[in-house]
Design a protein around this motif. Structure first.
Motif, PDB file in Angstrom:
ATOM      1  N   LEU A   1      14.579  -1.832  -0.983  1.00 60.41           N
ATOM      2  CA  LEU A   1      13.183  -1.477  -0.795  1.00 60.41           C
ATOM      3  C   LEU A   1      13.059   0.006  -0.505  1.00 60.41           C
ATOM      4  O   LEU A   1      13.741   0.536   0.373  1.00 60.41           O
ATOM      5  N   TYR A   2      12.154   0.676  -1.230  1.00 63.32           N
ATOM      6  CA  TYR A   2      11.879   2.088  -1.017  1.00 63.32           C
ATOM      7  C   TYR A   2      10.366   2.285  -1.078  1.00 63.32           C
ATOM      8  O   TYR A   2       9.750   2.071  -2.122  1.00 63.32           O
ATOM      9  N   LEU A   3       9.777   2.687   0.050  1.00 60.81           N
ATOM     10  CA  LEU A   3       8.329   2.843   0.136  1.00 60.81           C
ATOM     11  C   LEU A   3       7.971   4.316   0.333  1.00 60.81           C
ATOM     12  O   LEU A   3       8.770   5.095   0.862  1.00 60.81           O
ATOM     13  N   PRO A   4       6.764   4.724  -0.062  1.00 56.37           N
ATOM     14  CA  PRO A   4       6.375   6.141   0.056  1.00 56.37           C
ATOM     15  C   PRO A   4       6.194   6.571   1.502  1.00 56.37           C
ATOM     16  O   PRO A   4       5.956   5.742   2.396  1.00 56.37           O
ATOM     17  N   GLY A   5       6.269   7.881   1.740  1.00 47.91           N
ATOM     18  CA  GLY A   5       6.096   8.442   3.068  1.00 47.91           C
ATOM     19  C   GLY A   5       4.704   8.957   3.328  1.00 47.91           C
ATOM     20  O   GLY A   5       4.425   9.470   4.422  1.00 47.91           O
ATOM     21  N   TYR A   6       3.809   8.832   2.354  1.00 54.34           N
ATOM     22  CA  TYR A   6       2.407   9.192   2.536  1.00 54.34           C
ATOM     23  C   TYR A   6       1.582   8.453   1.485  1.00 54.34           C
ATOM     24  O   TYR A   6       2.119   7.954   0.482  1.00 54.34           O
ATOM     25  N   PHE A   7       0.273   8.388   1.738  1.00 54.68           N
ATOM     26  CA  PHE A   7      -0.645   7.739   0.801  1.00 54.68           C
ATOM     27  C   PHE A   7      -1.821   8.668   0.538  1.00 54.68           C
ATOM     28  O   PHE A   7      -2.236   9.428   1.419  1.00 54.68           O
ATOM     29  N   VAL A   8      -2.359   8.588  -0.673  1.00 64.14           N
ATOM     30  CA  VAL A   8      -3.559   9.342  -1.038  1.00 64.14           C
ATOM     31  C   VAL A   8      -4.573   8.358  -1.617  1.00 64.14           C
ATOM     32  O   VAL A   8      -4.316   7.738  -2.649  1.00 64.14           O
ATOM     33  N   ALA A   9      -5.688   8.200  -0.954  1.00 63.04           N
ATOM     34  CA  ALA A   9      -6.754   7.298  -1.426  1.00 63.04           C
ATOM     35  C   ALA A   9      -7.999   7.537  -0.592  1.00 63.04           C
ATOM     36  O   ALA A   9      -7.910   7.815   0.606  1.00 63.04           O
ATOM     37  N   SER A  10      -9.145   7.449  -1.233  1.00 55.93           N
ATOM     38  CA  SER A  10     -10.399   7.576  -0.503  1.00 55.93           C
ATOM     39  C   SER A  10     -10.786   6.232   0.105  1.00 55.93           C
ATOM     40  O   SER A  10     -10.364   5.173  -0.372  1.00 55.93           O
ATOM     41  N   GLN A  11     -11.587   6.295   1.165  1.00 57.84           N
ATOM     42  CA  GLN A  11     -12.079   5.067   1.784  1.00 57.84           C
ATOM     43  C   GLN A  11     -12.949   4.319   0.785  1.00 57.84           C
ATOM     44  O   GLN A  11     -13.658   4.935  -0.009  1.00 57.84           O
ATOM     45  N   PRO A  12     -12.893   2.987   0.789  1.00 57.86           N
ATOM     46  CA  PRO A  12     -13.698   2.225  -0.181  1.00 57.86           C
ATOM     47  C   PRO A  12     -15.182   2.577  -0.100  1.00 57.86           C
ATOM     48  O   PRO A  12     -15.734   2.748   0.984  1.00 57.86           O
ATOM     49  N   ARG A  13     -15.804   2.687  -1.248  1.00 54.14           N
ATOM     50  CA  ARG A  13     -17.243   2.936  -1.320  1.00 54.14           C
ATOM     51  C   ARG A  13     -17.965   1.760  -1.972  1.00 54.14           C
ATOM     52  O   ARG A  13     -18.923   1.235  -1.439  1.00 54.14           O
ATOM     53  N   LYS A  14     -17.452   1.313  -3.122  1.00 53.48           N
ATOM     54  CA  LYS A  14     -18.045   0.167  -3.795  1.00 53.48           C
ATOM     55  C   LYS A  14     -17.680  -1.110  -3.041  1.00 53.48           C
ATOM     56  O   LYS A  14     -16.524  -1.326  -2.679  1.00 53.48           O
ATOM     57  N   ASP A  15     -18.679  -1.946  -2.781  1.00 50.78           N
ATOM     58  CA  ASP A  15     -18.468  -3.226  -2.094  1.00 50.78           C
ATOM     59  C   ASP A  15     -17.863  -3.043  -0.697  1.00 50.78           C
ATOM     60  O   ASP A  15     -17.147  -3.913  -0.196  1.00 50.78           O
TER      61      ASP A  15
END
Length: 248
Positions: free
Chosen positions: A155-169
Motif C-alpha cells: 500500500l502506498y498512499l499520497p502525502g497530500y490531497f488537492v480538492a475543493s469542498q463539495p458545492r453541488k449537492d
C-alpha cells in the motif's frame, strides 16, 4: 459491506464498543476553531464561523463548537483514548483540523496513545484570499498509528490531497470531498472496519462502503443522522445495514 450508525454522543457510544473491533479511525470532529479571538471561537455557532454571510446555501448548524482550546484538547484526548482501545494493532487514526488546532490535535493524539506519524495537508484551490498575507487554503489531517504500521501491506498512499469542498449537492457545512475520503479509507485493510465518531453527513461511511470496507459511525445531530442514513442506504440494499440508537 455493512454499516452501523449510532445516534448519540460520540464518547458515550465509544465506551460501549468492544476492544480491538475497528481497523481505522477517520474523523472530522467539531474542532472549535474558526476565529481570531477566544470569544470568536467559543461564542459563535458553527454556521457563523464557517459560512460567509452571502452564502447561497442554508445548511443547518451542528453541535459541539463552543469549547476553548484547553477543554477541546481534554475532550479530544478522551475520545481518541477510547478509539485507541477499540482499535486493533496497526490501526491508523486520521483526524481533520485547521491550522489553529493542528498542534492541539497532535498533542491529543499522542496523549491518547497513538504514535504521531505525520500531518497531511488538504489543499483547497477554491478558497478565500487573505488581503495582505498568505491565502489560508489548507486543512490538515493529523495521523497516527497504534503500535506500528503493517508493512506487509502493498500500500502506498499520497502525502497530500488537492480538492475543493463539495458545492453541488452539498448537505453539510464542513462536508469533505468523497474523492479524498475514498483514498483515506484505504489505510483500513480490505473487509476491515472504519470508525467515524463524528459522522456528519456520512462522507467517510460512503467512501468506506465504496472501497469495500465496513463502517461504524456516530452522529449526535438528529438532522445529520438522517442525512447520513439516506446517503449510506443509497450505497447498499435495505438488508445490508444496521441502524442503531438513539443511545441512552
Amino acid at each position: 459491506m455493512t454499516y452501523t450508525l449510532h445516534r448519540g454522543d460520540a464518547l458515550t457510544v465509544l465506551k460501549t464498543l468492544p476492544d480491538s473491533c475497528v481497523h481505522a479511525v477517520i474523523t472530522d470532529p467539531p474542532y472549535n476553531s474558526g476565529g481570531r479571538t477566544s470569544s470568536d471561537r467559543t461564542g459563535r455557532t458553527a454556521r457563523a464561523k464557517y459560512v460567509t454571510t452571502n452564502s447561497a446555501h442554508d445548511l443547518q448548524n451542528f453541535p459541539g463548537e463552543n469549547r476553548d482550546q484547553r477543554s477541546y484538547r481534554s475532550w479530544l484526548t478522551e475520545l481518541l483514548t477510547e478509539a485507541y482501545r477499540a482499535a486493533v494493532e496497526h490501526a491508523v487514526a486520521a483526524v481533520f483540523s485547521d491550522w489553529r488546532q493542528e498542534p492541539t490535535t497532535s498533542d491529543a493524539l499522542q496523549m491518547a496513545g497513538w504514535t504521531w506519524s505525520g500531518t497531511i495537508p488538504w489543499i483547497k484551490p477554491a478558497s478565500r484570499p487573505r488581503k495582505g498575507g498568505f491565502k489560508q487554503s489548507s486543512e490538515f489531517i493529523t495521523w497516527g498509528v497504534k503500535g506500528t504500521l503493517d508493512h506487509s501491506r502493498d500500500l502506498y498512499l499520497p502525502g497530500y490531497f488537492v480538492a475543493s469542498q463539495p458545492r453541488k449537492d452539498r448537505v453539510h457545512i464542513t462536508q469533505k470531498p468523497v474523492e479524498i475520503m475514498r483514498q483515506l479509507v484505504r489505510i483500513c485493510p480490505e473487509d476491515g472496519t472504519v470508525l467515524d465518531p463524528f459522522t456528519g453527513s456520512g462522507s467517510t461511511g460512503v467512501a468506506a462502503l465504496r472501497e469495500g470496507r465496513h463502517f461504524v459511525g456516530v452522529e449526535l445531530s438528529d438532522h445529520y443522522a438522517e442525512v447520513a442514513e439516506r446517503r449510506l442506504q443509497a450505497e447498499l440494499t435495505q438488508d445490508d445495514f444496521i441502524l442503531a440508537g438513539p443511545e441512552e
